[in-house]
Design a protein around this motif. Structure first.
Motif, PDB file in Angstrom:
ATOM      1  N   MET A   1       0.666  -1.268  -0.152  1.00  0.00           N
ATOM      2  CA  MET A   1       0.366   0.244  -0.083  1.00  0.00           C
ATOM      3  C   MET A   1       1.094   1.053   0.175  1.00  0.00           C
ATOM      4  N   VAL A   2       1.600   1.434   0.804  1.00  0.00           N
ATOM      5  CA  VAL A   2       2.968   2.510   0.807  1.00  0.00           C
ATOM      6  C   VAL A   2       3.725   2.749  -0.682  1.00  0.00           C
ATOM      7  N   GLU A   3       4.204   1.664  -1.495  1.00  0.00           N
ATOM      8  CA  GLU A   3       4.516   1.481  -2.981  1.00  0.00           C
ATOM      9  C   GLU A   3       3.078   1.959  -3.431  1.00  0.00           C
ATOM     10  N   LEU A   4       1.721   1.802  -3.881  1.00  0.00           N
ATOM     11  CA  LEU A   4       0.600   2.159  -4.455  1.00  0.00           C
ATOM     12  C   LEU A   4       0.523   3.118  -3.891  1.00  0.00           C
ATOM     13  N   HIS A   5       0.664   4.058  -3.064  1.00  0.00           N
ATOM     14  CA  HIS A   5      -0.128   5.668  -2.559  1.00  0.00           C
ATOM     15  C   HIS A   5       1.260   6.118  -3.417  1.00  0.00           C
ATOM     16  N   GLU A   6       2.379   5.954  -3.719  1.00  0.00           N
ATOM     17  CA  GLU A   6       3.375   6.596  -4.065  1.00  0.00           C
ATOM     18  C   GLU A   6       3.106   6.747  -5.655  1.00  0.00           C
ATOM     19  N   ILE A   7       2.743   5.053  -6.056  1.00  0.00           N
ATOM     20  CA  ILE A   7       2.645   6.027  -7.316  1.00  0.00           C
ATOM     21  C   ILE A   7       1.596   6.604  -7.651  1.00  0.00           C
ATOM     22  N   VAL A   8       0.697   6.480  -7.140  1.00  0.00           N
ATOM     23  CA  VAL A   8      -1.009   7.310  -6.870  1.00  0.00           C
ATOM     24  C   VAL A   8      -0.536   8.550  -6.815  1.00  0.00           C
ATOM     25  N   ASP A   9       0.498   9.195  -5.640  1.00  0.00           N
ATOM     26  CA  ASP A   9       0.721  10.663  -5.723  1.00  0.00           C
ATOM     27  C   ASP A   9       1.200  11.287  -6.964  1.00  0.00           C
ATOM     28  N   ASN A  10       1.984  10.110  -7.384  1.00  0.00           N
ATOM     29  CA  ASN A  10       3.319  10.574  -9.029  1.00  0.00           C
ATOM     30  C   ASN A  10       1.974  10.856  -9.759  1.00  0.00           C
ATOM     31  N   ILE A  11       1.440   9.927 -10.424  1.00  0.00           N
ATOM     32  CA  ILE A  11       0.155  10.432 -10.717  1.00  0.00           C
ATOM     33  C   ILE A  11      -0.682  11.711 -11.019  1.00  0.00           C
ATOM     34  N   GLU A  12      -1.163  11.791  -9.975  1.00  0.00           N
ATOM     35  CA  GLU A  12      -1.909  13.229  -9.341  1.00  0.00           C
ATOM     36  C   GLU A  12      -0.761  14.913  -9.880  1.00  0.00           C
ATOM     37  N   ARG A  13       0.602  14.467  -9.328  1.00  0.00           N
ATOM     38  CA  ARG A  13       1.309  15.512  -9.693  1.00  0.00           C
ATOM     39  C   ARG A  13       1.191  15.798 -11.781  1.00  0.00           C
ATOM     40  N   GLY A  14       1.282  14.301 -11.846  1.00  0.00           N
ATOM     41  CA  GLY A  14       1.665  14.426 -13.532  1.00  0.00           C
ATOM     42  C   GLY A  14       0.616  14.700 -14.070  1.00  0.00           C
ATOM     43  N   LEU A  15      -0.795  14.250 -13.540  1.00  0.00           N
ATOM     44  CA  LEU A  15      -2.226  15.416 -14.007  1.00  0.00           C
ATOM     45  C   LEU A  15      -2.128  16.877 -13.630  1.00  0.00           C
ATOM     46  N   ALA A  16      -1.542  17.037 -12.498  1.00  0.00           N
ATOM     47  CA  ALA A  16      -1.432  18.265 -12.428  1.00  0.00           C
ATOM     48  C   ALA A  16      -0.085  19.669 -12.902  1.00  0.00           C
ATOM     49  N   GLU A  17       0.689  19.063 -13.689  1.00  0.00           N
ATOM     50  CA  GLU A  17       1.858  19.539 -14.752  1.00  0.00           C
ATOM     51  C   GLU A  17       1.293  19.552 -16.201  1.00  0.00           C
ATOM     52  N   ASN A  18       0.695  18.162 -16.107  1.00  0.00           N
ATOM     53  CA  ASN A  18      -0.091  18.035 -18.026  1.00  0.00           C
ATOM     54  C   ASN A  18      -0.770  18.632 -18.172  1.00  0.00           C
ATOM     55  N   TYR A  19      -1.850  18.682 -17.111  1.00  0.00           N
ATOM     56  CA  TYR A  19      -3.342  19.318 -17.566  1.00  0.00           C
ATOM     57  C   TYR A  19      -3.483  20.868 -16.740  1.00  0.00           C
ATOM     58  N   ASN A  20      -2.805  20.587 -16.094  1.00  0.00           N
ATOM     59  CA  ASN A  20      -3.086  22.749 -15.460  1.00  0.00           C
ATOM     60  C   ASN A  20      -4.019  22.164 -14.701  1.00  0.00           C
ATOM     61  N   CYS A  21      -4.144  21.621 -13.695  1.00  0.00           N
ATOM     62  CA  CYS A  21      -5.607  21.064 -13.083  1.00  0.00           C
ATOM     63  C   CYS A  21      -4.861  20.769 -11.553  1.00  0.00           C
ATOM     64  N   LEU A  22      -5.626  20.755 -10.818  1.00  0.00           N
ATOM     65  CA  LEU A  22      -5.610  19.434  -9.467  1.00  0.00           C
ATOM     66  C   LEU A  22      -6.103  18.629  -9.749  1.00  0.00           C
ATOM     67  N   ALA A  23      -5.280  17.502  -9.248  1.00  0.00           N
ATOM     68  CA  ALA A  23      -6.501  16.562  -9.374  1.00  0.00           C
ATOM     69  C   ALA A  23      -6.300  15.726  -7.621  1.00  0.00           C
ATOM     70  N   THR A  24      -7.440  14.624  -7.896  1.00  0.00           N
ATOM     71  CA  THR A  24      -7.452  14.014  -6.574  1.00  0.00           C
ATOM     72  C   THR A  24      -7.842  12.880  -7.039  1.00  0.00           C
ATOM     73  N   ILE A  25      -7.093  11.203  -6.252  1.00  0.00           N
ATOM     74  CA  ILE A  25      -7.385  10.087  -6.668  1.00  0.00           C
ATOM     75  C   ILE A  25      -7.537   9.052  -5.632  1.00  0.00           C
ATOM     76  N   HIS A  26      -8.381   8.449  -5.814  1.00  0.00           N
ATOM     77  CA  HIS A  26      -9.486   7.519  -4.551  1.00  0.00           C
ATOM     78  C   HIS A  26      -8.378   6.163  -5.656  1.00  0.00           C
ATOM     79  N   MET A  27      -8.437   5.499  -4.334  1.00  0.00           N
ATOM     80  CA  MET A  27      -7.787   3.812  -4.234  1.00  0.00           C
ATOM     81  C   MET A  27      -8.555   2.780  -3.916  1.00  0.00           C
ATOM     82  N   ASP A  28      -8.521   2.204  -4.607  1.00  0.00           N
ATOM     83  CA  ASP A  28      -9.636   0.869  -5.341  1.00  0.00           C
ATOM     84  C   ASP A  28      -9.265  -0.724  -4.435  1.00  0.00           C
ATOM     85  N   PRO A  29      -8.834  -0.812  -3.751  1.00  0.00           N
ATOM     86  CA  PRO A  29      -7.973  -2.533  -3.847  1.00  0.00           C
ATOM     87  C   PRO A  29      -9.165  -3.264  -4.226  1.00  0.00           C
ATOM     88  N   VAL A  30      -7.980  -4.835  -4.956  1.00  0.00           N
ATOM     89  CA  VAL A  30      -9.284  -5.317  -5.893  1.00  0.00           C
ATOM     90  C   VAL A  30      -8.449  -6.963  -5.554  1.00  0.00           C
TER      91      VAL A  30
END
Length: 395
Positions: free
Chosen positions: A282-311
């Protein structure tokens, strides 16, 4: 030419995601519009007064309203560039939409005034006089120059509007193009006025022009109201975002509930759910999600929020039953989707818990869909009990 002009007056002119650069584009467009419309207004009112041509005077008043529209656009861009504050935490980007709406309302007002005046002239038998040949030639030259200037303004605003994706500028483009048509009608009537003596050509032209301007205004208002009411985002943008998120890392196994909130150009907020392996770190997955949020913010000039669903991803039984449930849902409607699948086993039966994404165009109710899923699942295995919740796509 347009690129050269923006390069001179706008520093960092290619960084169009920056609200400050957007404001400069709006300011340049507004100032150009104010100056050119003021010149056109003055020249048309002078020649229209000399000849008594209501269509020429009305065309000049239309340019005066265009100047007011440019001023409103200028103010709108200035206000939309304001930084977020306590009362408006998502910024003031929608002020640009309101500026475009005001421009469209002015267009409708001008159309109504022109229609009223034209009908009055038909009733009263009022017609322009072009007996003075010099005045006639000057009028033709002024109207011809106006068409060229307005077309140039339309193309300039079209260039700037495409550059910064501005709804206010798109409204201005439509206004300028409608002016080209209306002025062309007035020009034709000016030329024909001495040939057709017993027909109120000038007033008829005024009616035609007013109806055309009114149609343009209505179309512009409709497109802007869509944005203010919350129009679905561009499907191309949605797919681009979904592909970016799902392809960022192999541990992202699913993407759903993607919502793009539009608070004005350069003021977007993106929320999305991602499915990740329940067996993962979960720690590693949370870091990945944080990186995706930052990437979305940089690429689309937006505020991004991601919710994780474990399956669960490693169980053959879970994967098999998920595939079967997906097949059942798709058989009901190919546009439906399934996510957040999990199993809770009991002594006599197993609960299959999942969400179904329905389309708003579906004629089936949630109750009917739930009943169909249960029926088809019992045919496959009577010990399986579906526990279904419903979502609706926002894209």
């Amino acid at each position: 030419m347009f690129r050269f002009l923006t390069k001179i007056f706008i520093k960092d002119y290619d960084n169009v995601s920056d609200p400050r650069v957007r404001e400069k584009y709006g300011r340049l467009s507004g100032i150009v519009g104010l100056i050119l419309n003021a010149l056109l207004c003055a020249s048309k009112i002078v020649v229209g007064t000399l000849t008594g041509a209501i269509s020429v005077v009305s065309d000049g008043i239309n340019n005066l309203s265009d100047g007011a529209s440019s001023l409103i656009t200028l103010i709108g861009f200035k206000l939309s560039a304001k930084k977020p504050d306590k009362e408006h935490p998502f910024g003031h980007g929608r002020m640009e939409y309101f500026a475009g709406l005001f421009v469209s309302v002015i267009i409708l007002f001008v159309a109504f005034e022109l229609l009223t005046e034209s009908i009055t002239n038909i009733v009263n038998g009022t017609a322009p006089s072009y007996e003075n040949g010099v005045v006639r030639i000057v009028t033709i030259c002024v109207l011809s120059a106006s068409i060229l200037v307005k077309f140039w303004m339309a193309m300039f605003n079209r260039y700037c509007g495409k550059k910064i994706n501005s709804v206010a500028m798109r409204a201005t483009v439509m206004d300028s193009l409608s002016d080209c048509v209306s002025t062309s009608v007035v020009l034709v009537c000016c030329i024909l006025s001495n040939v057709v003596k017993n027909v109120p050509v000038d007033a008829i032209a005024g009616i035609v022009v007013s109806l055309f301007i009114g149609y343009t205004g209505v179309q512009s208002i409709r497109s802007i109201l869509d944005l203010l009411l919350g129009k679905a985002p561009d499907p191309v943008l949605v797919k681009e975002i979904a592909d970016y998120v799902s392809g960022y890392d192999k541990q992202i196994v699913g993407v759903h509930d993607l919502v793009v909130h539009d608070y004005g150009p350069g003021r977007k907020m993106i929320t999305v759910h991602v499915e990740v392996p329940a067996e993962g770190n979960m720690v590693e997955l949370h870091e990945i999600v944080d990186n995706i949020e930052r990437g979305l913010a940089e690429n689309y000039n937006c505020l991004a929020t991601i919710h994780m669903d474990p399956v669960v991803t490693t169980s053959e039984r879970v994967n098999m039953l998920k595939a079967e449930c997906t097949k059942i849902v798709k058989s009901i409607d190919p546009d439906f989707a399934l996510h957040d699948f999990r199993i809770v086993d009991g002594k006599s039966h197993a609960n299959l818990i999942f969400d179904v994404v329905m389309t708003r165009e579906s004629k089936l109710s949630e109750k009917e869909v739930r009943s169909l899923i249960a029926e088809k699942l019992r045919e496959f295995d009577p010990t399986l009990n579906p526990v279904v919740e419903f979502d609706y796509s926002f894209v």
